[in-house]
Design a protein around this motif. Structure first.
Motif, PDB file in Angstrom:
ATOM      1  N   PHE A 126      63.718   7.644  45.807  1.00 41.65           N
ATOM      2  CA  PHE A 126      62.507   8.360  46.211  1.00 41.65           C
ATOM      3  C   PHE A 126      62.094   7.818  47.566  1.00 41.65           C
ATOM      4  O   PHE A 126      62.097   6.605  47.794  1.00 41.65           O
ATOM      5  CB  PHE A 126      61.370   8.152  45.217  1.00 41.65           C
ATOM      6  CG  PHE A 126      60.058   8.719  45.704  1.00 41.65           C
ATOM      7  CD1 PHE A 126      59.802  10.079  45.608  1.00 41.65           C
ATOM      8  CD2 PHE A 126      59.102   7.909  46.285  1.00 41.65           C
ATOM      9  CE1 PHE A 126      58.603  10.620  46.074  1.00 41.65           C
ATOM     10  CE2 PHE A 126      57.901   8.435  46.751  1.00 41.65           C
ATOM     11  CZ  PHE A 126      57.655   9.801  46.643  1.00 41.65           C
ATOM     12  N   THR A 127      61.742   8.722  48.470  1.00 43.11           N
ATOM     13  CA  THR A 127      61.262   8.283  49.776  1.00 43.11           C
ATOM     14  C   THR A 127      60.069   9.125  50.201  1.00 43.11           C
ATOM     15  O   THR A 127      60.024  10.336  49.951  1.00 43.11           O
ATOM     16  CB  THR A 127      62.380   8.358  50.841  1.00 43.11           C
ATOM     17  OG1 THR A 127      61.885   7.873  52.087  1.00 43.11           O
ATOM     18  CG2 THR A 127      62.879   9.780  51.027  1.00 43.11           C
ATOM     19  N   SER A 128      59.102   8.456  50.807  1.00 46.27           N
ATOM     20  CA  SER A 128      57.884   9.137  51.257  1.00 46.27           C
ATOM     21  C   SER A 128      57.157   8.239  52.247  1.00 46.27           C
ATOM     22  O   SER A 128      57.224   7.011  52.136  1.00 46.27           O
ATOM     23  CB  SER A 128      56.971   9.444  50.070  1.00 46.27           C
ATOM     24  OG  SER A 128      55.724   9.971  50.511  1.00 46.27           O
ATOM     25  N   PRO A 129      56.454   8.834  53.205  1.00 46.10           N
ATOM     26  CA  PRO A 129      55.554   8.012  54.014  1.00 46.10           C
ATOM     27  C   PRO A 129      54.494   7.372  53.132  1.00 46.10           C
ATOM     28  O   PRO A 129      54.081   7.942  52.120  1.00 46.10           O
ATOM     29  CB  PRO A 129      54.930   9.012  54.991  1.00 46.10           C
ATOM     30  CG  PRO A 129      55.849  10.190  54.995  1.00 46.10           C
ATOM     31  CD  PRO A 129      56.435  10.244  53.623  1.00 46.10           C
ATOM     32  N   THR A 130      54.067   6.199  53.489  1.00 42.73           N
ATOM     33  CA  THR A 130      53.002   5.526  52.746  1.00 42.73           C
ATOM     34  C   THR A 130      51.640   5.883  53.347  1.00 42.73           C
ATOM     35  O   THR A 130      51.545   6.489  54.411  1.00 42.73           O
ATOM     36  CB  THR A 130      53.186   4.000  52.792  1.00 42.73           C
ATOM     37  OG1 THR A 130      53.122   3.558  54.160  1.00 42.73           O
ATOM     38  CG2 THR A 130      54.522   3.594  52.185  1.00 42.73           C
ATOM     39  N   GLU A 131      50.580   5.494  52.647  1.00 38.15           N
ATOM     40  CA  GLU A 131      49.202   5.662  53.122  1.00 38.15           C
ATOM     41  C   GLU A 131      48.908   7.127  53.439  1.00 38.15           C
ATOM     42  O   GLU A 131      48.545   7.483  54.556  1.00 38.15           O
ATOM     43  CB  GLU A 131      48.951   4.803  54.358  1.00 38.15           C
ATOM     44  CG  GLU A 131      49.250   3.320  54.149  1.00 38.15           C
ATOM     45  CD  GLU A 131      49.489   2.596  55.457  1.00 38.15           C
ATOM     46  OE1 GLU A 131      49.003   3.068  56.494  1.00 38.15           O
ATOM     47  OE2 GLU A 131      50.167   1.561  55.439  1.00 38.15           O
ATOM     48  N   ILE A 132      49.084   8.006  52.460  1.00 35.42           N
ATOM     49  CA  ILE A 132      48.830   9.432  52.685  1.00 35.42           C
ATOM     50  C   ILE A 132      47.806   9.939  51.668  1.00 35.42           C
ATOM     51  O   ILE A 132      48.041  10.873  50.920  1.00 35.42           O
ATOM     52  CB  ILE A 132      50.125  10.258  52.627  1.00 35.42           C
ATOM     53  CG1 ILE A 132      50.956   9.917  51.384  1.00 35.42           C
ATOM     54  CG2 ILE A 132      50.955  10.086  53.865  1.00 35.42           C
ATOM     55  CD1 ILE A 132      52.161  10.816  51.211  1.00 35.42           C
ATOM     56  N   ILE A 133      46.667   9.283  51.639  1.00 36.30           N
ATOM     57  CA  ILE A 133      45.550   9.717  50.806  1.00 36.30           C
ATOM     58  C   ILE A 133      44.842  10.883  51.492  1.00 36.30           C
ATOM     59  O   ILE A 133      44.575  10.841  52.695  1.00 36.30           O
ATOM     60  CB  ILE A 133      44.567   8.559  50.552  1.00 36.30           C
ATOM     61  CG1 ILE A 133      45.289   7.372  49.917  1.00 36.30           C
ATOM     62  CG2 ILE A 133      43.411   9.017  49.671  1.00 36.30           C
ATOM     63  CD1 ILE A 133      45.904   7.675  48.573  1.00 36.30           C
ATOM     64  N   ALA A 134      44.534  11.937  50.739  1.00 36.23           N
ATOM     65  CA  ALA A 134      43.998  13.171  51.325  1.00 36.23           C
ATOM     66  C   ALA A 134      42.695  12.956  52.089  1.00 36.23           C
ATOM     67  O   ALA A 134      42.432  13.618  53.092  1.00 36.23           O
ATOM     68  CB  ALA A 134      43.797  14.219  50.233  1.00 36.23           C
ATOM     69  N   THR A 135      41.867  12.035  51.620  1.00 34.15           N
ATOM     70  CA  THR A 135      40.591  11.811  52.302  1.00 34.15           C
ATOM     71  C   THR A 135      40.769  11.085  53.629  1.00 34.15           C
ATOM     72  O   THR A 135      39.859  11.072  54.456  1.00 34.15           O
ATOM     73  CB  THR A 135      39.655  10.973  51.410  1.00 34.15           C
ATOM     74  OG1 THR A 135      40.326   9.758  51.043  1.00 34.15           O
ATOM     75  CG2 THR A 135      39.251  11.746  50.179  1.00 34.15           C
ATOM     76  N   GLN A 136      41.953  10.501  53.857  1.00 38.14           N
ATOM     77  CA  GLN A 136      42.181   9.709  55.068  1.00 38.14           C
ATOM     78  C   GLN A 136      43.184  10.340  56.032  1.00 38.14           C
ATOM     79  O   GLN A 136      43.207  10.003  57.210  1.00 38.14           O
ATOM     80  CB  GLN A 136      42.687   8.311  54.681  1.00 38.14           C
ATOM     81  CG  GLN A 136      41.778   7.559  53.724  1.00 38.14           C
ATOM     82  CD  GLN A 136      42.441   6.320  53.156  1.00 38.14           C
ATOM     83  OE1 GLN A 136      43.522   5.924  53.571  1.00 38.14           O
ATOM     84  NE2 GLN A 136      41.793   5.706  52.172  1.00 38.14           N
TER      85      GLN A 136
END
Length: 414
Positions: A249-259
């Protein structure tokens, strides 16, 4: 921190999933390039040889990670091809026992392949990589503890634990020398999460098979005919669906919708597009060009809830879902809300399939199911996917068409 651009490029291929990916953090001018390759039709004794070309290369730029999703002849060819044309900083691959590699060697002999590097790698991958230009390599067998989103585990670094001593001793017994094999873990690099999983044959079963088989024959009569009989007995005992696989699994980190604002384009590509995954080479213009001039599915997130945006890809390789589905769910339970695309195991072979994989809480998010187009692809699997959720979309790979997911992340102003 500035804008981050990311790209997942699935190559035009009929029998494999080959993904070239990268993330470019413009704020600190750093790019991470990686390749995941997994051949999905690799019966070592029957398959005719495919084109041995490597994946879409980075035109001389270093490949930071090369991940072998399966230990097949074709994936080994792609690794050797990439080593000859690009610099590879790290290789991550599944550990496979000598008898499994011996089966691949029979295919090499049968097809009259004369590549010294390929043969040396298949015979002794650890010794070959030790002498190669690869700076770091990691053999994976078994799974470590599940990933947790704690502050410590989200700090940049590699989080892999060494295998237990009894497993390492057994591997040494089979190989004749010590190999530092690790359990599947995760890593954080350039604000990108990579979480790995290992699913395959239990080494204890392989040792048990070899012990009882060798007891049943006389060593002095162990000729070429006996070797063939042993290989056929091995296949009958384990079947091709029991082959090992590395999931990722791969994804960018720190991708909270409010931020974070997130835009993700999904497009079909063909060979004439000359697409590539090296974002820094074109300064991100390829992504903008796709947004302006191509037909695409766009996922644009401006939500205010405290949720994680779906911008990740789960590569399932050749996992035998009906056997490993519970372990898979447990292993990836923390990242389920981030999955935007999933590869269908082993080209949609119904033997590998388990329909409960479809139970993703997607709400209004489109989820893309990616699969090479081969004779193994079962219509039943496709029907189950489409019938489960109208928002599920199927992306078929073949020799003419691939697909590209590209987008950017931008931190919202406070």
């Amino acid at each position: 921190m500035g804008v981050r651009l990311f790209r997942y490029l699935f190559e035009n291929t009929a029998n494999a999933v080959i993904m070239s990916g990268c993330i470019w953090d413009k704020g600190v001018q750093e790019q991470l390039r990686y390749v995941y390759t997994c051949e999905m039709c690799h019966n070592p004794l029957e398959q005719s040889r495919q084109n041995g070309d490597g994946p879409m290369l980075y035109n001389g730029s270093p490949v930071h990670m090369f991940i072998m999703g399966s230990f097949s002849l074709e994936d080994a060819e792609r690794l050797i091809h990439t080593l000859r044309h690009d610099t590879i900083e790290m290789v991550i691959l599944p550990y496979v026992a000598p008898v499994q590699r011996f089966m691949i060697m029979q295919a090499i002999l049968a097809q009259d392949i004369n590549d010294p590097d390929l043969i040396a790698f298949i015979q002794a991958p650890y010794l070959y990589l030790q002498k190669s230009s690869v700076k770091k390599f990691l053999f994976i067998y078994g799974n470590g503890k599940s990933f947790e989103k704690t502050e410590n585990e989200m700090y940049p670094g590699m989080y892999f634990r060494m295998q237990d001593d009894n497993i390492l001793d057994m591997i040494e017994e089979m190989e004749g020398y010590r190999i530092p094999v690790a359990k599947a873990g995760h890593m954080i690099n350039n604000r990108m999460l990579f979480q790995f999983g290992y699913f395959g044959i239990d080494l204890y079963r392989i040792r048990h098979f070899l012990f009882h088989y060798t007891k049943s024959v006389r060593i002095e009569s162990f000729d070429e005919r006996q070797i063939l009989k042993m290989l056929l007995a091995y296949r009958k005992a384990f079947s091709d669906c029991g082959m090992e696989t590395l999931t990722m699994f791969t994804s960018p980190t720190e991708i909270i919708a409010t931020q974070t604002d997130c835009v993700l384009n999904t497009i079909v590509i063909d060979k004439e597009d000359f697409c590539h995954a090296d974002i820094e080479k074109d300064d991100g213009r390829c992504t903008v060009k796709c947004m302006l001039y191509n037909d695409y599915d766009i996922c644009h997130c401006h939500r205010t809830e405290e949720i994680e945006l779906r911008a990740g890809v789960l590569l399932l390789g050749n996992i035998w879902l009906s056997k490993h589905i519970k372990e898979l769910r447990q292993h990836y339970r923390m990242i389920s809300p981030q999955i935007r695309a999933v590869t269908i195991p082993n080209c949609g072979n119904s033997y590998n399939w388990e329909s409960s994989l479809l139970d993703l809480n997607v709400k209004k998010n489109a989820i893309f199911w990616i699969c090479p187009l081969t004779s193994q692809l079962e219509n039943q699997v496709l029907r189950e996917i489409k019938a489960k959720n109208a928002r599920y979309r199927i992306m078929i790979l073949n020799e003419e068409y691939g697909c590209c997911f590209n987008g950017f992340l931008d931190e919202k102003e406070k």
